[in-house]
Design an enzyme around this catalytic site. Structure first.
Site, PDB file in Angstrom:
ATOM      1  N   HIS A  30      -1.685  10.739  -5.157  1.00  0.00           N
ATOM      2  CA  HIS A  30      -1.807   9.312  -4.833  1.00  0.00           C
ATOM      3  C   HIS A  30      -3.099   8.724  -5.434  1.00  0.00           C
ATOM      4  O   HIS A  30      -3.057   7.749  -6.181  1.00  0.00           O
ATOM      5  CB  HIS A  30      -1.794   9.139  -3.304  1.00  0.00           C
ATOM      6  CG  HIS A  30      -1.946   7.726  -2.837  1.00  0.00           C
ATOM      7  ND1 HIS A  30      -0.903   7.009  -2.309  1.00  0.00           N
ATOM      8  CD2 HIS A  30      -3.015   6.882  -2.815  1.00  0.00           C
ATOM      9  CE1 HIS A  30      -1.325   5.799  -1.989  1.00  0.00           C
ATOM     10  NE2 HIS A  30      -2.612   5.696  -2.285  1.00  0.00           N
ATOM     11  N   GLU A  31      -4.212   9.362  -5.123  1.00  0.00           N
ATOM     12  CA  GLU A  31      -5.486   8.832  -5.611  1.00  0.00           C
ATOM     13  C   GLU A  31      -5.557   8.909  -7.136  1.00  0.00           C
ATOM     14  O   GLU A  31      -6.126   8.038  -7.793  1.00  0.00           O
ATOM     15  CB  GLU A  31      -6.676   9.573  -4.978  1.00  0.00           C
ATOM     16  CG  GLU A  31      -6.771   9.434  -3.457  1.00  0.00           C
ATOM     17  CD  GLU A  31      -6.663   7.996  -2.950  1.00  0.00           C
ATOM     18  OE1 GLU A  31      -7.035   7.071  -3.687  1.00  0.00           O
ATOM     19  OE2 GLU A  31      -6.178   7.815  -1.822  1.00  0.00           O
TER      20      GLU A  31
ATOM     21  N   HIS B  81      -3.959   5.882  -8.625  1.00  0.00           N
ATOM     22  CA  HIS B  81      -4.911   4.761  -8.685  1.00  0.00           C
ATOM     23  C   HIS B  81      -5.864   4.961  -9.869  1.00  0.00           C
ATOM     24  O   HIS B  81      -6.179   4.021 -10.591  1.00  0.00           O
ATOM     25  CB  HIS B  81      -5.766   4.703  -7.413  1.00  0.00           C
ATOM     26  CG  HIS B  81      -5.068   4.126  -6.211  1.00  0.00           C
ATOM     27  ND1 HIS B  81      -4.426   2.915  -6.226  1.00  0.00           N
ATOM     28  CD2 HIS B  81      -4.940   4.592  -4.942  1.00  0.00           C
ATOM     29  CE1 HIS B  81      -3.936   2.656  -5.012  1.00  0.00           C
ATOM     30  NE2 HIS B  81      -4.228   3.661  -4.213  1.00  0.00           N
TER      31      HIS B  81
ATOM     32  N   HIS C 195      -4.466   3.975 -13.133  1.00  0.00           N
ATOM     33  CA  HIS C 195      -4.453   2.516 -13.225  1.00  0.00           C
ATOM     34  C   HIS C 195      -5.802   2.020 -13.747  1.00  0.00           C
ATOM     35  O   HIS C 195      -5.878   1.084 -14.539  1.00  0.00           O
ATOM     36  CB  HIS C 195      -4.166   1.948 -11.830  1.00  0.00           C
ATOM     37  CG  HIS C 195      -3.582   0.567 -11.805  1.00  0.00           C
ATOM     38  ND1 HIS C 195      -3.364  -0.105 -10.634  1.00  0.00           N
ATOM     39  CD2 HIS C 195      -3.175  -0.274 -12.784  1.00  0.00           C
ATOM     40  CE1 HIS C 195      -2.843  -1.300 -10.899  1.00  0.00           C
ATOM     41  NE2 HIS C 195      -2.723  -1.422 -12.201  1.00  0.00           N
TER      42      HIS C 195
HETATM   43 ZN   LIG Z   1      -3.730   3.940  -2.147  1.00  0.00          ZN
END
Ligand SMILES: [Zn+2]
Length: 675
Positions: free
Chosen positions: A467-468, A471, A474
């Protein structure tokens, strides 16, 4: 010499952590505010304002201040101490005042308005147009169009709101820290895992209760107790303590603060010409309106509720057959759920951990990023770090070009706050024709290695890392021109798409085969175990969905109802939660008084964002499932339209460019087993 005000003489101009001292921050921030004011003065002295000398110049204004602040606040989260915390209380008001000085500067706004009024004649690109709109709206939404007395009023409201928000959080924290459950009879620990008992004994030591066990309302203590403790009466005690935080009519009660905040928020948006706070917030969100959010939540509610009712019935029957429980109470839910889950899916954390040695999982994340986007990660020991646990990597693309610097900081320690997050030290942008590449970091609190074992992650920690890292991609793959539109600078209900979609790879055999091998035997994770992980991931999805919806609906109700109609917080919450509550209410409990997400954090009229982004990530990942999870064309398109595009265009447009159509909820409903 203050190293924060010098050019950084380090690889890729990364922060010189080895040279920065805590006492450097305050003078550096003050000097950088002066520099930023000079930048603004320069903009204001332009005789003929245009897009470059006003809008773009504003995007670059205060660069050094941004850089120093991000170093400071990142440290305050990841490696803080009393000194840094005290400094934060001194620095925050300086920054708020500075930003208000800019946003409420009438002359500066006049200049922006001039450029804005010519926008149709300027032949701007899509990205330039977004920057102009965002800049103009940012000023308007912060009161630039108001009369002087109204501006004063707004400043006052903002000050009061920030005080109330701080107070709300302090009360919740004080209530959390005030309570402890002291156990002195070993038999009352029955059911708890050894590691939890050990932690409770250690806490007792620290609290001068040697030989006893102490449990608290902090997550790492509360959750395992509610999940594993056989003692039903103690579970009830702990549950009630947890769910009556800041609502006991004493000096730590938050009910009046909630009412005051709702009134002030409403006054603020009325000043700005909006009916409700939700209307104000949602104007700058993908969802666009309160009606759209309510439709979204209600549709999902309709799908999830029948499933949730079945799940609760199943659990009630199970608890009855196992322990003769006649009425399943809220403090029984996690306890029997865990037992039922283990029985149905034959899977638990201890079984999975050996396949998830941290080093292997990191390699898995890097390999996945390599297969999808051609990235390679090379550890670089010459890049200074702020703690010995931090590793710095240089990130390169398939042609060997520099892409980003990536920091990873995995283990808990005293100066680090709870949870896991991605952040950056420097954003991406084009400056003087040169592409300034970003410096991105992820910070986590994962299981530490012990004397006998390396760091072995739970599956939940594995998905957190993915998940991290989503990010982080991104941020790292950002390819914008302007910093305020680059990387993760996107609408709130869009920012979780890259992170949540990346979690999907953890459930796929083709991805797990790359890294999930037993830390002792080297054996690759068996397919049967992957099947079990997948099946278990749908356990109680109806109930969990309903719970998220209930918070979303409560949040929307608070922020779209006229605050004069909210006189009794208790009655209001109960009325709003009625449609979504399946277990009997517990007298005296209240959720609102500790709902920090919406009353302290940034989730006001935004709690729905979690579910909203799930629709997007499931729908987007479906394309990968169709074409192959490592399909290069799909990855290229995702990178181009989503990961590299930042906030350059409205997210609905970006999403459609990637998916070829509007998002549909079907994939999420299917994934969660709701259709
Ligand atoms: Zn998040």
């Amino acid at each position: 010499m203050n190293p924060l005000l010098e050019n950084f003489n380090t690889p890729f101009e990364t922060p010189p952590f080895d040279k920065i001292k805590t006492e450097d921050f305050l003078p550096a921030i003050k000097a950088a505010i002066t520099l930023a004011k000079t930048d603004i003065q320069k903009i204001k002295s332009e005789p003929i304002p245009d897009f470059e000398n006003t809008i773009v110049a504003l995007d670059h204004a205060g660069d050094r201040l941004g850089l120093i602040s991000s170093i400071f606040f990142n440290l305050n989260s990841a490696e803080t101490n009393d000194e840094i915390q005290a400094l934060a209380r001194e620095i925050s008001p300086l920054l708020t005042a500075h930003s208000n000085d800019i946003l409420l500067d009438a002359d500066l706004f006049e200049q922006i308005k001039q450029v804005y009024s010519q926008k149709n004649q300027l032949a701007l690109s899509e990205e330039q147009n977004t920057l102009l709109e965002k800049t103009y709206k940012g000023f308007v939404r912060n009161g630039a169009n108001l009369k002087e007395d109204q501006k004063e009023n707004l400043r006052k409201i903002d000050q009061e709101l920030s005080q109330l928000g701080l107070k709300f959080g302090e009360n919740v924290l004080a209530e959390t820290n005030k309570y402890s459950l002291v156990v002195d009879d070993e038999s009352q620990l029955s059911g708890l895992p050894d590691s939890i008992i050990e932690a409770a004994a250690q806490l007792a030591d620290e609290k001068e209760q040697k030989g006893k066990w102490v449990f608290t309302l902090a997550f790492p203590s509360y959750i395992p107790f509610m999940t594993y403790a056989d003692n039903r009466a103690l579970r009830k005690d702990l549950f009630i303590a947890y769910n009556t935080k800041a609502c006991k009519d004493d000096e730590l009660d938050n009910k009046q603060s909630i009412k005051d905040m709702l009134k002030l928020k409403n006054q603020r948006v009325q000043l700005l010409g909006y009916d409700s706070y939700a209307d104000f917030v949602l104007e700058e969100r993908m969802a666009k309106s309160g009606t759209a959010v309510l439709d979204f939540l209600n549709n999902l509610l309709e799908k999830a509720k029948p499933k949730a009712i079945e799940e609760v019935k199943e659990l009630e029957d199970y608890a009855k057959s196992l322990d003769g429980i006649d009425r399943l109470e809220k403090w029984d839910f996690a306890y029997y759920s865990e037992k039922l889950k283990k029985e149905k899916y034959e899977v638990d954390d201890e079984l999975l951990r050996p396949y998830f040695k941290l080093e292997n999982v990191i390699n898995g994340v890097f390999t996945t990023a390599n297969k999808l986007f051609g990235l390679t990660f090379i550890e670089n020991k010459n890049i200074p770090v702020y703690h010995q646990d931090v590793t710095a990597y240089e990130v390169k693309d398939e042609n060997g070009n520099h892409v980003a610097v990536f920091y990873a900081d995995f283990f808990p320690r005293a100066g680090k706050r709870n949870g896991a997050w991605m952040t950056s030290y420097r954003g991406q942008k084009i400056i003087d024709g040169k592409d300034q590449r970003p410096h991105v970091s992820i910070v986590c609190n994962f299981t530490k290695p012990t004397k006998t074992k390396p760091s072995l992650l739970t599956f939940n920690e594995v998905t957190t890392l993915f998940h991290e890292f989503g990010h982080a991609l991104h941020g790292m793959l950002a390819k914008g021109t302007y910093e305020s539109l680059s990387g993760t600078s996107v609408y709130w209900d869009f920012v979780e798409l890259p992170s949540q979609i990346f979690e999907n790879w953890c459930y796929e055999k083709a991805c797990l085969d790359l890294f999930a091998s037993h830390y002792e035997t080297g054996e690759t994770i068996p397919s049967s175990l992957i099947e079990k992980i997948k099946n278990a991931s749908n356990f109680q999805q109806g109930y969990q969905t309903l719970r998220q919806i209930s918070f979303g609906l409560l949040d929307m109700a608070y922020h779209s109802t006229n605050p004069r109609l909210i006189s009794d917080i208790h009655a209001f919450e109960q009325a709003q939660m009625k449609r979504t509550s399946l277990l009997s209410e517990v007298e005296g409990t209240l959720m609102s008084t500790s709902f920090s997400h919406i009353f302290q954090g940034g989730y006001a009229a935004g709690y729905y964002s979690y579910k909203w982004a799930e629709i997007l990530d499931a729908d987007a990942f479906e394309l990968f499932l169709e074409k192959g999870i490592f399909d290069l064309e799909t990855a290229k398109s995702f990178k181009k339209h989503i990961l590299s595009a930042g906030g350059s265009v409205h997210p609905s447009v970006l999403y459609k460019r990637f998916r070829g159509r509007e998002p549909k909820p079907d994939a999420l409903l299917k994934r969660a087993g709701l259709i």
